[in-house]
Design a protein around this motif. Sequence first.
Motif, PDB file in Angstrom:
ATOM      1  N   MET A 185      31.616  43.267  36.573  1.00 52.93           N
ATOM      2  CA  MET A 185      32.654  42.484  37.208  1.00 52.93           C
ATOM      3  C   MET A 185      33.884  42.495  36.309  1.00 52.93           C
ATOM      4  N   LYS A 186      34.571  43.611  36.271  1.00 57.05           N
ATOM      5  CA  LYS A 186      35.708  43.786  35.365  1.00 57.05           C
ATOM      6  C   LYS A 186      36.964  43.106  35.880  1.00 57.05           C
ATOM      7  N   ASP A 187      37.231  43.200  37.170  1.00 58.43           N
ATOM      8  CA  ASP A 187      38.463  42.658  37.708  1.00 58.43           C
ATOM      9  C   ASP A 187      38.232  41.228  38.172  1.00 58.43           C
ATOM     10  N   LEU A 188      38.915  40.276  37.511  1.00 58.37           N
ATOM     11  CA  LEU A 188      38.715  38.873  37.832  1.00 58.37           C
ATOM     12  C   LEU A 188      39.836  38.315  38.708  1.00 58.37           C
ATOM     13  N   GLN A 189      40.531  39.195  39.438  1.00 58.58           N
ATOM     14  CA  GLN A 189      41.537  38.727  40.385  1.00 58.58           C
ATOM     15  C   GLN A 189      40.826  37.954  41.489  1.00 58.58           C
ATOM     16  N   THR A 190      41.455  36.886  41.952  1.00 51.71           N
ATOM     17  CA  THR A 190      40.825  36.013  42.941  1.00 51.71           C
ATOM     18  C   THR A 190      40.395  36.773  44.179  1.00 51.71           C
ATOM     19  N   GLU A 191      41.222  37.668  44.668  1.00 53.19           N
ATOM     20  CA  GLU A 191      40.871  38.424  45.870  1.00 53.19           C
ATOM     21  C   GLU A 191      39.595  39.241  45.652  1.00 53.19           C
ATOM     22  N   ASN A 192      39.485  39.875  44.496  1.00 48.06           N
ATOM     23  CA  ASN A 192      38.284  40.659  44.196  1.00 48.06           C
ATOM     24  C   ASN A 192      37.062  39.761  44.040  1.00 48.06           C
ATOM     25  N   ASN A 250      36.626  36.897  45.542  1.00 48.84           N
ATOM     26  CA  ASN A 250      36.264  36.489  46.906  1.00 48.84           C
ATOM     27  C   ASN A 250      35.471  37.586  47.612  1.00 48.84           C
ATOM     28  N   ASN A 251      35.884  38.837  47.427  1.00 49.21           N
ATOM     29  CA  ASN A 251      35.160  39.956  48.041  1.00 49.21           C
ATOM     30  C   ASN A 251      33.758  40.086  47.469  1.00 49.21           C
ATOM     31  N   GLN A 252      33.604  39.875  46.165  1.00 53.63           N
ATOM     32  CA  GLN A 252      32.286  39.939  45.546  1.00 53.63           C
ATOM     33  C   GLN A 252      31.372  38.852  46.094  1.00 53.63           C
ATOM     34  N   LEU A 253      31.930  37.683  46.321  1.00 54.21           N
ATOM     35  CA  LEU A 253      31.116  36.579  46.839  1.00 54.21           C
ATOM     36  C   LEU A 253      30.642  36.825  48.265  1.00 54.21           C
ATOM     37  N   LYS A 254      31.387  37.628  49.009  1.00 53.09           N
ATOM     38  CA  LYS A 254      30.983  37.942  50.376  1.00 53.09           C
ATOM     39  C   LYS A 254      29.639  38.659  50.415  1.00 53.09           C
ATOM     40  N   SER A 255      29.379  39.467  49.401  1.00 54.57           N
ATOM     41  CA  SER A 255      28.131  40.232  49.398  1.00 54.57           C
ATOM     42  C   SER A 255      27.114  39.695  48.389  1.00 54.57           C
ATOM     43  N   ALA A 256      27.436  38.610  47.714  1.00 49.82           N
ATOM     44  CA  ALA A 256      26.535  38.065  46.691  1.00 49.82           C
ATOM     45  C   ALA A 256      25.438  37.216  47.331  1.00 49.82           C
TER      46      ALA A 256
END
Length: 146
Positions: free
Chosen positions: A1-8, A10-16
Amino acid sequence: MKDLQTENLNNQLKSASTEDFDSYVENLQQIPTLPEFFSSYIARHNLKASQIIRESGISSGYAYEILDGKKKNPSRDYLLALCLGAHMDLPDVQRALRIAQLGELYAKVPRDAAIMIHINNKNWNIMNINMFLEEHDLDVIVLSKK
């Protein structure tokens, strides 16, 4: 999880899944603290903390407590004053507010919009901003402890 931008994130949480939560939270620790953010900003822009504090209008002792992390939860106005004293652009101000969990400046809020306009026009003078806010019957940036 290198990119901690909020949008990214949020996208990670969609599939978590719930099993991913501990790992996700552990990776969030990579987000800088407010003192780390200011330290990095000061270094990148070749500034001095004393210069930022002087322009912020905050008493030096209290400002250093915020910058050193001794004051864990500064008010939004105090943080805004430090950002203005540092002559931060809007993305950096928003990032500082996010890190401190104080809510970003929001274009639909007249007071926030007025502050955003001043930042975007590189007018970081708190007295000028407060005069503008007062002229428009908006709450000024308050820098006195209650």
